[in-house]
Design an enzyme around this catalytic site. Structure first.
Site, PDB file in Angstrom:
ATOM      1  N   CYS A  99       0.915  -1.150  -0.012  1.00  0.00           N
ATOM      2  CA  CYS A  99      -0.087   0.055  -0.070  1.00  0.00           C
ATOM      3  C   CYS A  99       0.940   1.067  -0.064  1.00  0.00           C
ATOM      4  O   CYS A  99       2.033   1.424   0.618  1.00  0.00           O
ATOM      5  CB  CYS A  99      -0.806   0.207   1.231  1.00  0.00           C
ATOM      6  SG  CYS A  99      -1.909   1.404   1.394  1.00  0.00           S
ATOM      7  N   HIS A 120      -8.956  -3.766  -1.678  1.00  0.00           N
ATOM      8  CA  HIS A 120      -8.089  -3.040  -1.027  1.00  0.00           C
ATOM      9  C   HIS A 120      -8.547  -1.430  -1.034  1.00  0.00           C
ATOM     10  O   HIS A 120      -8.556  -0.641   0.083  1.00  0.00           O
ATOM     11  CB  HIS A 120      -6.633  -3.096  -1.892  1.00  0.00           C
ATOM     12  CG  HIS A 120      -5.703  -2.162  -1.024  1.00  0.00           C
ATOM     13  ND1 HIS A 120      -4.492  -2.884  -0.477  1.00  0.00           N
ATOM     14  CD2 HIS A 120      -5.386  -1.127  -0.999  1.00  0.00           C
ATOM     15  CE1 HIS A 120      -3.657  -1.958  -0.030  1.00  0.00           C
ATOM     16  NE2 HIS A 120      -4.240  -0.743  -0.253  1.00  0.00           N
ATOM     17  N   GLU A 121      -9.063  -0.910  -2.138  1.00  0.00           N
ATOM     18  CA  GLU A 121      -9.355   0.490  -1.954  1.00  0.00           C
ATOM     19  C   GLU A 121     -10.629   0.624  -1.342  1.00  0.00           C
ATOM     20  O   GLU A 121     -10.402   1.807  -0.641  1.00  0.00           O
ATOM     21  CB  GLU A 121      -9.449   0.959  -3.749  1.00  0.00           C
ATOM     22  CG  GLU A 121      -8.273   0.710  -4.256  1.00  0.00           C
ATOM     23  CD  GLU A 121      -6.954   1.443  -3.687  1.00  0.00           C
ATOM     24  OE1 GLU A 121      -6.980   2.256  -2.863  1.00  0.00           O
ATOM     25  OE2 GLU A 121      -5.956   0.764  -3.977  1.00  0.00           O
ATOM     26  N   HIS A 162      -9.942   1.498   2.246  1.00  0.00           N
ATOM     27  CA  HIS A 162      -9.468   2.657   2.429  1.00  0.00           C
ATOM     28  C   HIS A 162     -10.750   3.683   2.666  1.00  0.00           C
ATOM     29  O   HIS A 162     -10.678   4.628   3.631  1.00  0.00           O
ATOM     30  CB  HIS A 162      -8.853   3.041   1.172  1.00  0.00           C
ATOM     31  CG  HIS A 162      -7.337   2.751   1.273  1.00  0.00           C
ATOM     32  ND1 HIS A 162      -6.469   3.222   2.256  1.00  0.00           N
ATOM     33  CD2 HIS A 162      -6.468   2.349   0.352  1.00  0.00           C
ATOM     34  CE1 HIS A 162      -5.191   2.790   2.213  1.00  0.00           C
ATOM     35  NE2 HIS A 162      -4.998   1.947   0.983  1.00  0.00           N
TER      36      HIS A 162
END
Ligand SMILES: [Zn+2]
Ligand SMILES: [Zn+2]
Lengths: 191, 191
Positions: free
Chosen positions: A120, A162-163, A166
Site C-alpha cells: 500500500c 483494498h481500495e 481505504h
C-alpha cells in the site's frame, strides 16, 4: 520579517502515510450533483496523477488527504508484463483500463479467499500476505456521475477490496498475516 | 580483474529490518561454557554498542543477525529525563543500569496488562500500541556466565517482554492494535 512557509493542502500530490487520521476515518459520500464540480473533478484528476506517478494499480481519495468516497483503479498492459507468466495465472493478473468509482459499494460474488503479498502506498516500503475474496462486483458512479458496475475476479478483485477498505478507514495491516510483514529492502540493508 | 566486494557479516553494526528471516527464527541457547569465548563476547560487545548508538532501551542478538539467546537492556537517567514527569509515573518509567541476559526465561508476576505506544529498531520509523504484563521476573546468565534474576514492573518489564519476544521470533506487530500503527513522520510528510 517572517518567512512565508509553503504549506500544501489536500488534494495532496503525495500519499498520506499510516498514522495520518485521514486514513482511519470513514470517507463521506459525494453528493452526486457535485461530481462534475471543479472541486471533485480536481480530486479525481489528482488521484489519477498521483496513482500514475507512483505506478500503482489503485488509489483512494483519503490517501491524498480527501475524506471522500472516490477511488481510481488502473492496471496497464505494461504492469502485466512486469510479472512472470506463471505469476499472471496464479495471481489472476488481468489488465483493465482506468476506472473511477464515486460512492462505490461492493458485493462478494465468490467468498473463497486467496492469499498473496500486497502493499500500500500509505505503508510505503513494506508488504505482507493478505487474504482477499476471489470475486466481487463493484457498483457506483463514474467520473461523470453515471451509474456503473463491474464484476471481476483475481487481482482486479483484490485491488477493489483494498481500495474499498481505504474508504472505511481500514488498511491491509489490519488483515495481514503479521508474520509476513516485510521491509521490501531488508536484504539490501544487510549489505 | 574482479572487484572485491566489501560484505558485512553478523554480528552486524546495524539492526536487521522486518522481513529478515533471522527476526522470525527461534534463537538458540548459548552453551554456558562458551559465554566467555571471544565469539560470544564479541556478540555482547556489539549488542551494547549498537543499542547505545541507536539510543534504545533494549536489543536482542537476532536483531544484529545472530540467532542466539542474548539480550541487552539499559535505561539511563538521561532517557528518563527526556520524558515529562506525568509520563514517568503513568508508564512506570524507571532507570536501570546495563544488564545482559544469556539464555533468559521470564515468569509473569502480575498478569494484568498495560497498553502503551512502543517501537522497535527492526521496524524502524514506526510505532504502535502494545499490551504488556505489569510485572515479570527474568532469569538467566550474565555476561560472565553467572546466574542472575531480576523482578521488575512498568517500563522495564515492558522492555524485557519485548526483547524476550525477539528470542522467540515474535515482533510487536504480532501483538499490536494495528489501528494504532503509525509512521512516526506522518505529520511532517504532509508539510
Ligand atoms: Zn492502499
Ligand atoms: Zn525490538
Amino acid at each position: 520579517k517572517r518567512k512565508v512557509m509553503k504549506s500544501s493542502s489536500p488534494p495532496y500530490q503525495h500519499v498520506c502515510q499510516v498514522g495520518d487520521p485521514v486514513l482511519r476515518s470513514k470517507a463521506s459520500p459525494v453528493d452526486p450533483v457535485e461530481i462534475c464540480s471543479p472541486q471533485v473533478q480536481k480530486v479525481i484528476r489528482t488521484l489519477i496523477k498521483v496513482m500514475r506517478k507512483l505506478d500503482c494499480m489503485g488509489l483512494s481519495a483519503p490517501q491524498i488527504g480527501v475524506s471522500l468516497q472516490v477511488i481510481a483503479l488502473e492496471f496497464t498492459e505494461r504492469m502485466l508484463h512486469e510479472n512472470p507468466l506463471n505469476a499472471r495465472e496464479i495471481k489472476g493478473l488481468a489488465p483493465f483500463p482506468l476506472k473511477i468509482f464515486v460512492n462505490p459499494s461492493v458485493r462478494i460474488l465468490d467468498s473463497r479467499t486467496a492469499t498473496f503479498v500486497e502493499g500500500c502506498e500509505s505503508v510505503s516500503g513494506f508488504s505482507a500476505c493478505v487474504p482477499r475474496y476471489h470475486s466481487v462486483e463493484i457498483s457506483g458512479l463514474n467520473e461523470r456521475g453515471e451509474p456503473v458496475s463491474w464484476q471481476t475476479s483475481g487481482w482486479p478483485a483484490r485491488i477493489i477490496q483494498h481500495e474499498m477498505d481505504h474508504l472505511n478507514g481500514v488498511l491491509y495491516i489490519d488483515k495481514m498475516d503479521s508474520k509476513t510483514f516485510a521491509n521490501v529492502s531488508w536484504m539490501e540493508l544487510n549489505e
